[in-house]
Design a protein around this motif. Structure first.
Motif, PDB file in Angstrom:
ATOM      1  N   LEU A  97      -3.201   6.040   1.539  1.00  0.00           N
ATOM      2  CA  LEU A  97      -3.558   5.840   0.136  1.00  0.00           C
ATOM      3  C   LEU A  97      -4.992   6.300  -0.137  1.00  0.00           C
ATOM      4  O   LEU A  97      -5.266   6.968  -1.146  1.00  0.00           O
ATOM      5  CB  LEU A  97      -3.389   4.372  -0.246  1.00  0.00           C
ATOM      6  CG  LEU A  97      -3.769   4.004  -1.691  1.00  0.00           C
ATOM      7  CD1 LEU A  97      -2.893   4.757  -2.686  1.00  0.00           C
ATOM      8  CD2 LEU A  97      -3.653   2.494  -1.903  1.00  0.00           C
ATOM      9  N   CYS A 124       1.142   4.406  -2.613  1.00  0.00           N
ATOM     10  CA  CYS A 124       1.136   5.831  -2.231  1.00  0.00           C
ATOM     11  C   CYS A 124       2.238   6.597  -2.961  1.00  0.00           C
ATOM     12  O   CYS A 124       2.026   7.715  -3.441  1.00  0.00           O
ATOM     13  CB  CYS A 124       1.344   5.980  -0.721  1.00  0.00           C
ATOM     14  SG  CYS A 124      -0.024   5.420   0.295  1.00  0.00           S
ATOM     15  N   PHE A 158       0.830  -1.203   0.000  1.00  0.00           N
ATOM     16  CA  PHE A 158       0.000   0.000   0.000  1.00  0.00           C
ATOM     17  C   PHE A 158       0.871   1.264   0.000  1.00  0.00           C
ATOM     18  O   PHE A 158       0.528   2.266  -0.641  1.00  0.00           O
ATOM     19  CB  PHE A 158      -0.934   0.012   1.214  1.00  0.00           C
ATOM     20  CG  PHE A 158      -2.153  -0.835   1.056  1.00  0.00           C
ATOM     21  CD1 PHE A 158      -3.218  -0.402   0.272  1.00  0.00           C
ATOM     22  CD2 PHE A 158      -2.254  -2.066   1.677  1.00  0.00           C
ATOM     23  CE1 PHE A 158      -4.362  -1.174   0.110  1.00  0.00           C
ATOM     24  CE2 PHE A 158      -3.394  -2.857   1.524  1.00  0.00           C
ATOM     25  CZ  PHE A 158      -4.442  -2.409   0.741  1.00  0.00           C
TER      26      PHE A 158
END
Length: 199
Positions: free
Chosen positions: A139, A63, A59
């Motif tokens: 995110l 980002c 994740f």
């Protein structure tokens, strides 16, 4: 003063990791993201804290790709924190709590609730300092800003995807379900505690 904020943010990040280890130990289901982590851990035979770190780093990489104004030091600090986060989960689950068996269902509920409160408090206090964010929330915030759609839409979307894949793994490989009553309890309690403790 800034160093103190970094230290406290990191400390509460680790408190959250301890709380998560308690929720997993209770074995009555876990939060949506952790249900996927535990399911992958079962299939791969890799410790759940390590899987938690790896999933969070995925994740975090997302980002990096979608965020415009990247702060390299912030990302490096988050990677270090995520490694420690997973290590804390492993230390408690596979060492300190390994010999403890929770055979009473009501005690399991109590342990899970306590773990959720600790995890929520640790997360909230960490977010309070505005330095360390959890990659999933980061995110979702970035995507929300980019698309002008709500943060909740993306966050609940992640939850649904995690639950789907957790159930898929459990049913495909004949493992116990990790999406259970604890998942519902976490859904109801965790966000409330985070919001209260981050003020």
């Amino acid at each position: 003063m800034q160093y103190k904020k970094y230290f406290l943010s990191f400390f509460y990040y680790m408190v959250a990791a301890f709380g998560i280890s308690l929720t997993i130990k209770a074995e009555i289901g876990v939060s949506s993201l952790n249900s996927l982590n535990v399911a992958i851990s079962q299939v791969s035979r890799i410790e759940v804290g390590t899987i938690t770190t790896l999933v969070n780093i995925v994740f975090l990489i997302a980002c990096i790709f979608v965020e415009k104004n990247k702060k390299i030091f912030e990302y490096l600090f988050m990677i270090l924190s995520l490694i420690c986060f997973g290590s804390i989960i492993n230390i408690f689950l596979y060492h300190f709590l390994i010999g403890i068996q929770i055979n009473n269902y009501y005690l399991a509920i109590l342990v899970f609730t306590l773990g959720t409160i600790i995890a929520g408090y640790g997360t909230g206090r960490s977010l309070h300092y505005g330095i360390l964010k959890f990659p999933v929330e980061k995110l979702c915030l970035i995507l929300s800003d980019k698309t002008k759609k709500s943060f909740a839409l993306y966050r609940y979307g992640v939850d649904i995807i995690c639950i789907f894949f957790s159930l898929f793994i459990s049913l495909t490989f004949n493992y116990p379900l990790f999406v259970r009553e604890g998942t519902i309890l976490s859904f109801l309690l965790l966000t409330y505690v985070i919001n209260k403790s981050k003020k």
